[in-house]
Design a protein around this motif. Sequence first.
Motif, PDB file in Angstrom:
ATOM      1  N   UNK A   1       0.913  -1.543  -0.232  1.00 33.61           N
ATOM      2  CA  UNK A   1      -0.031  -0.257   0.402  1.00 33.61           C
ATOM      3  C   UNK A   1       0.822   1.299  -0.174  1.00 33.61           C
ATOM      4  N   UNK A   2       1.762   0.707  -0.013  1.00 31.92           N
ATOM      5  CA  UNK A   2       3.191   2.323  -0.039  1.00 31.92           C
ATOM      6  C   UNK A   2       3.061   3.230   1.052  1.00 31.92           C
ATOM      7  N   UNK A   3       2.171   2.434   1.820  1.00 32.71           N
ATOM      8  CA  UNK A   3       1.890   3.230   3.551  1.00 32.71           C
ATOM      9  C   UNK A   3       2.417   2.570   5.375  1.00 32.71           C
ATOM     10  N   UNK A   4       3.408   3.056   6.064  1.00 35.25           N
ATOM     11  CA  UNK A   4       3.704   2.558   6.966  1.00 35.25           C
ATOM     12  C   UNK A   4       3.050   3.386   7.968  1.00 35.25           C
ATOM     13  N   UNK A   5       3.441   1.875   8.839  1.00 34.07           N
ATOM     14  CA  UNK A   5       2.720   2.994  10.262  1.00 34.07           C
ATOM     15  C   UNK A   5       3.839   2.797  11.168  1.00 34.07           C
ATOM     16  N   UNK A   6       3.982   3.876  12.836  1.00 34.85           N
ATOM     17  CA  UNK A   6       4.997   4.092  13.528  1.00 34.85           C
ATOM     18  C   UNK A   6       3.756   4.396  14.399  1.00 34.85           C
ATOM     19  N   UNK A   7       4.440   3.209  15.596  1.00 33.31           N
ATOM     20  CA  UNK A   7       4.035   3.128  17.323  1.00 33.31           C
ATOM     21  C   UNK A   7       4.973   4.276  17.356  1.00 33.31           C
ATOM     22  N   UNK A   8       4.557   5.364  18.550  1.00 31.31           N
ATOM     23  CA  UNK A   8       5.179   6.548  18.759  1.00 31.31           C
ATOM     24  C   UNK A   8       5.531   6.522  20.190  1.00 31.31           C
TER      25      UNK A   8
ATOM     26  N   UNK B   1      -4.753   1.896   6.648  1.00 28.68           N
ATOM     27  CA  UNK B   1      -4.121   1.190   5.438  1.00 28.68           C
ATOM     28  C   UNK B   1      -2.709   1.085   5.636  1.00 28.68           C
ATOM     29  N   UNK B   2      -2.431   1.399   6.622  1.00 28.86           N
ATOM     30  CA  UNK B   2      -1.066   1.110   6.856  1.00 28.86           C
ATOM     31  C   UNK B   2      -0.441  -0.608   6.816  1.00 28.86           C
ATOM     32  N   UNK B   3      -0.465  -1.133   5.921  1.00 28.79           N
ATOM     33  CA  UNK B   3       0.512  -2.760   5.790  1.00 28.79           C
ATOM     34  C   UNK B   3       1.752  -2.696   6.253  1.00 28.79           C
ATOM     35  N   UNK B   4       2.466  -2.090   6.823  1.00 28.46           N
ATOM     36  CA  UNK B   4       4.027  -2.726   7.490  1.00 28.46           C
ATOM     37  C   UNK B   4       4.124  -1.674   8.573  1.00 28.46           C
ATOM     38  N   UNK B   5       3.868  -2.327   9.911  1.00 36.85           N
ATOM     39  CA  UNK B   5       3.525  -1.594  11.071  1.00 36.85           C
ATOM     40  C   UNK B   5       4.884  -1.470  12.209  1.00 36.85           C
ATOM     41  N   UNK B   6       5.386  -0.005  12.398  1.00 40.71           N
ATOM     42  CA  UNK B   6       7.101  -0.577  13.272  1.00 40.71           C
ATOM     43  C   UNK B   6       7.000   0.582  14.472  1.00 40.71           C
ATOM     44  N   UNK B   7       7.894   0.793  14.919  1.00 43.05           N
ATOM     45  CA  UNK B   7       7.740   1.397  16.319  1.00 43.05           C
ATOM     46  C   UNK B   7       8.769   1.786  17.456  1.00 43.05           C
ATOM     47  N   UNK B   8       8.704   2.050  18.404  1.00 44.98           N
ATOM     48  CA  UNK B   8       9.575   1.984  19.051  1.00 44.98           C
ATOM     49  C   UNK B   8       9.595   1.815  20.544  1.00 44.98           C
ATOM     50  N   UNK B   9       8.608   0.719  20.955  1.00 43.18           N
ATOM     51  CA  UNK B   9       8.349   0.663  22.083  1.00 43.18           C
ATOM     52  C   UNK B   9       8.984  -0.368  22.671  1.00 43.18           C
ATOM     53  N   UNK B  10       8.802  -0.933  24.497  1.00 42.79           N
ATOM     54  CA  UNK B  10       9.347  -1.799  24.643  1.00 42.79           C
ATOM     55  C   UNK B  10       8.510  -3.233  25.130  1.00 42.79           C
ATOM     56  N   UNK B  11       7.389  -3.297  24.048  1.00 39.39           N
ATOM     57  CA  UNK B  11       6.198  -3.964  24.246  1.00 39.39           C
ATOM     58  C   UNK B  11       6.242  -4.864  22.733  1.00 39.39           C
ATOM     59  N   UNK B  12       5.503  -6.213  22.317  1.00 40.37           N
ATOM     60  CA  UNK B  12       5.056  -6.436  21.267  1.00 40.37           C
ATOM     61  C   UNK B  12       3.759  -6.469  20.951  1.00 40.37           C
ATOM     62  N   UNK B  13       3.093  -5.499  21.519  1.00 39.64           N
ATOM     63  CA  UNK B  13       1.885  -5.037  21.047  1.00 39.64           C
ATOM     64  C   UNK B  13       1.387  -5.273  19.648  1.00 39.64           C
ATOM     65  N   UNK B  14       2.552  -4.112  19.765  1.00 41.67           N
ATOM     66  CA  UNK B  14       2.096  -4.339  17.557  1.00 41.67           C
ATOM     67  C   UNK B  14       1.851  -5.163  16.614  1.00 41.67           C
TER      68      UNK B  14
END
Length: 368
Positions: free
Chosen positions: A164-171, A223-236
Amino acid sequence: MKGHGLLTRRHLLAGVGAGIGCGLLPAQAAPGQTRFAPLAEEEALIAFGHVGPITDGGWTTAHELGIQKMKRVFPKLRTIYVETVPYSADATRIFRQFVAEGAQMVIATSNYGDFIKDVADRAPDVAFLECDGTRVTDNLGWYYITHWYASYIIGVAAGLMTKTNRLGYVGTFPVPSVIASANATLLGAQSVNPACTMNVISINSWFDPQAATQAASALADSGCDFLCGITDDPAYLRVAQARGLKAAMWNLDMRRFGPDSYVSSVVLDFSHFYIEQVRARLTGQWKAAGTFLTLGHGVDRDVWGATVPPEIAARADAVRDRILAGETPFRGPIRDASGRIRVAAGEIMDDQAIYQWDWAVQGMTGLV
């Protein structure tokens, strides 16, 4: 006090109580010439103040693993620690109590600013280290990992894997470490897929699985099909696994929480740094400084996930090889989210500039 003892925050406030190698890039020399007396290993006490629980599975666990490896090198060494040190005056009291307990070295595994500096200023015979700090005094230094290179490499894989070319980031918080992580991931993705964008949702916590799950679900819904982030847990990562998405993590290998979705992780290893710092303190050679732990030497990308195509892994690793050879991907022109050029063509963002990154790159929404 024997072993890796836990001093609870309640006890401290009451005044009671007793791999990856490490290539070090000095970032700032100490302004003074303070020398510390040598210590016998069995007489030394090292105190650690952690931002989260050592069982968080992320940032604090990574530090704890490094500490345990360090203790195997110095088996007679005594250590104490406090988990979940708050960003408040309570932190000052905790660091002060470490000094009162007789610690000759105090290490904060997160940035505590004036809370730790005020204590260090009043305890000149104690060595202090602050992870993600900014200041160097006669007895206070800082250390941090150049995680932006690993993030960029993972971003290359993200740009090649997204449909989808949409990345999602859990900040977590809009601070430079988070901004650098998100920006680097998006720039890596755009280097192979210029159409990529990234949407950030901040949860205002380093460790809040419920909030991270909600943020990841909202990103997936958008529509984000690739998730990334910087949290300390594996929730996403769990959300990605449940919804058939891909995800990249932080701190440690977390593939067991989403084996079909796991792409990689920014993995940390503080053990060699802690070994070097403790050895320097014991021998009386420790000196305050600012230190970056570099790619391949304290921080790296994790082994690729089982569902990452070999050709994508190879393209991303070719970028890693170039970085290790001395090439930087953070070269202008780089535009901010409004389209304004922030890094001119031919200019380079060095590690100090990236360490203080406070603006979002083009294609980013929701970060700052």
